[in-house]
Design an enzyme around this catalytic site. Structure first.
Site, mmCIF file in Angstrom:
data_model
loop_
_atom_site.group_PDB
_atom_site.id
_atom_site.type_symbol
_atom_site.label_atom_id
_atom_site.label_comp_id
_atom_site.label_asym_id
_atom_site.label_seq_id
_atom_site.Cartn_x
_atom_site.Cartn_y
_atom_site.Cartn_z
ATOM 1 N N ARG A 1 6.322 13.424 3.107
ATOM 2 C CA ARG A 1 5.095 12.930 3.758
ATOM 3 C C ARG A 1 5.013 13.380 5.208
ATOM 4 O O ARG A 1 3.936 13.719 5.703
ATOM 5 C CB ARG A 1 5.038 11.403 3.697
ATOM 6 C CG ARG A 1 4.580 10.918 2.359
ATOM 7 C CD ARG A 1 4.232 9.450 2.365
ATOM 8 N NE ARG A 1 3.637 9.106 1.081
ATOM 9 C CZ ARG A 1 3.524 7.876 0.623
ATOM 10 N NH1 ARG A 1 3.959 6.866 1.333
ATOM 11 N NH2 ARG A 1 2.957 7.652 -0.547
ATOM 12 N N LYS B 1 4.873 1.674 -19.589
ATOM 13 C CA LYS B 1 3.971 0.739 -20.282
ATOM 14 C C LYS B 1 2.524 1.191 -20.330
ATOM 15 O O LYS B 1 2.016 1.765 -19.363
ATOM 16 C CB LYS B 1 4.017 -0.605 -19.559
ATOM 17 C CG LYS B 1 5.350 -1.284 -19.682
ATOM 18 C CD LYS B 1 5.331 -2.575 -18.926
ATOM 19 C CE LYS B 1 6.601 -3.356 -19.178
ATOM 20 N NZ LYS B 1 6.631 -4.567 -18.377
ATOM 21 N N GLY C 1 3.602 7.388 -8.475
ATOM 22 C CA GLY C 1 4.838 6.636 -8.727
ATOM 23 C C GLY C 1 6.047 7.508 -9.007
ATOM 24 O O GLY C 1 6.396 8.401 -8.234
ATOM 25 N N GLY D 1 -0.321 4.964 -5.539
ATOM 26 C CA GLY D 1 -1.448 4.149 -5.998
ATOM 27 C C GLY D 1 -2.786 4.855 -5.849
ATOM 28 O O GLY D 1 -3.636 4.779 -6.741
#
Ligand code: AMP
Length: 398
Positions: free
Chosen positions: A38, A199, A356, A379
């Protein structure tokens, strides 16, 4: 692009103050930065501005200090790190607004950088409070947002300040938007999405959106187990969301009606347990034994996925194909990632990945650098893929 870009700023910025929103929420262990991505990706904007003699005042959040000063979340340790990585002089101000910030500002020379303390030490930041936004804006002549990864939050330093200052997209913001635009807004078809991870429940919106936009959807990771079960297969001890079986069925139906070709593993690597080198074998997806858990895709599946990539022009990737942290169950992710990297280099595949764990999974595979673009955003990348409007991006529009 309908944003003001840095190239539209005056050529000589001597004496001008640029308020630059960065995302310095970098990973740190025992006081040391463990990944400089970053920070390094902000360098083009810093170079651009300082080489035009601007005085750059950097704003960022760090962690979640909940609106109060907290030394644990201070950004002070980063000033020397930025100075070294950016090769410019970087001073630090103990507050991001008020007298201390003004003092720091008054000591700046042309081409200097001043890092302000964590914006989240003030409640006004996350509340997007207009008075706080105004205070921040008083430090600059222009506002530059280079924090795509914070653009999914409507905060004072990402949205509020744009009410008071002319706002520009920084180089990293521009690169992120361009890459994402190429991948999903105006992509070259056929487009393939690889979605893996644990998930379905955390990626439901993502799947619903992708189905309407991509030609092929390859599903891997733990979430594929739930789909296999929804199709009537036994999946042994594998991770499964039993309350999502109906949702999985409805996604399968939607894929058909939207002409999105869905690929689930036809064979899997299933092991005794979720541990390194746990005894394991390859099974057809309809022959998974009761006492084992699926932790990766099998070779036959990978062969099919590679064929899909061969016929694709654009690839969007989010989530690992297996339990990539536990060897050898990282093999499927590594194998497909290296194939995607090769097609990017040799066939001009446009490959964009992010969100993520995806970045660490692809970094671990050693193929991340071969992708066309790896997003630094977590996100925000996911929300963008879900088709949501990001307030920080919206606020930059002309
Ligand atoms: P996500 O954050 O949703 O992208 O999920 C990433 C996590 O999914 C990683 O920690 C992986 O270990 C996990 N994962 C991937 N495949 C499986 C699997 N077959 N069984 C259990 N966990 C998995």
């Amino acid at each position: 692009m309908d944003f003001r870009l840095l190239s539209e700023l005056p050529d000589n910025l001597a004496g001008k103050f640029i308020l630059l929103r960065a995302d310095l929420n970098v990973p740190v262990q025992k006081g040391d930065v463990t990944d400089y991505t970053r920070i390094d990706r902000l360098k083009p904007s810093i170079n651009f501005l300082t080489s035009r003699n601007a005085r750059v005042i950097v704003l960022s959040h760090f962690g979640r200090p909940k609106g109060q000063p907290n030394p644990e979340y201070s950004l002070s340790f980063l000033a020397p790190v930025l100075q070294e990585r950016w090769s410019v002089s970087v001073a630090f101000s103990k507050d991001c607004c008020g007298e201390l910030a003004k003092e720091g500002k008054s000591s700046m020379n042309d081409g200097d950088v001043l890092l302000l303390e964590n914006t989240r030490f003030h409640k006004g930041e996350t509340e997007n409070n207009p008075d706080f936004s105004k205070k921040l804006s008083q430090l600059g002549d222009y506002f530059v947002n280079d924090a795509f990864s914070a653009a999914h939050r409507a905060h004072a330093s990402t949205v509020g300040v744009t009410q008071f200052l002319p706002a520009y997209a920084g180089c990293l913001m521009e690169a992120e938007l361009e890459a994402l635009n190429k991948a999903l807004e105006n992509p070259v078809h056929p487009v393939t999405a690889v979605v893996g991870g644990a998930k379905i429940s955390t990626k439901l919106e993502l799947l619903e959106t992708l189905i309407t936009k991509v030609d092929n959807l390859i599903l891997g990771g733990g979430m594929a187990n739930t789909f296999l079960k929804a199709q009537g297969h036994e999946i042994g001890k594998s991770l499964c969301e039993n309350d999502m079986l109906e949702t999985a069925k409805s996604i399968l139906e939607k894929c058909e009606s939207q002409n999105c070709k869905l690929y689930l593993p036809v064979d899997v690597v299933a092991a005794d347990g979720f541990e390194q080198n746990s005894p394991h074998d390859v099974y057809e997806s309809n022959k998974i034994p009761q006492n084992r858990m699926v932790l990766d895709a099998g070779q036959k599946s990978l062969g099919i996925y590679k064929g899909v990539l061969d016929g694709s022009k654009t690839l969007v990737w989010n989530g690992p194909l297996g339990a990539f942290e536990v060897e050898p169950f990282d093999s499927g992710t590594n194998d497909l990632a290296s194939y995607a990297g090769k097609l990017t280099n040799e066939n001009g595949l446009i490959s964009v990945a992010g969100g993520g764990d995806t970045v660490s999974a692809l970094e671990k595979s050693g193929s991340a650098s071969q992708f066309s673009y790896i997003s630094t955003a977590g996100g925000a990348f996911l929300e963008w893929l879900e088709g949501k409007t990001l307030p920080g991006v919206q606020a930059l529009k002309r």
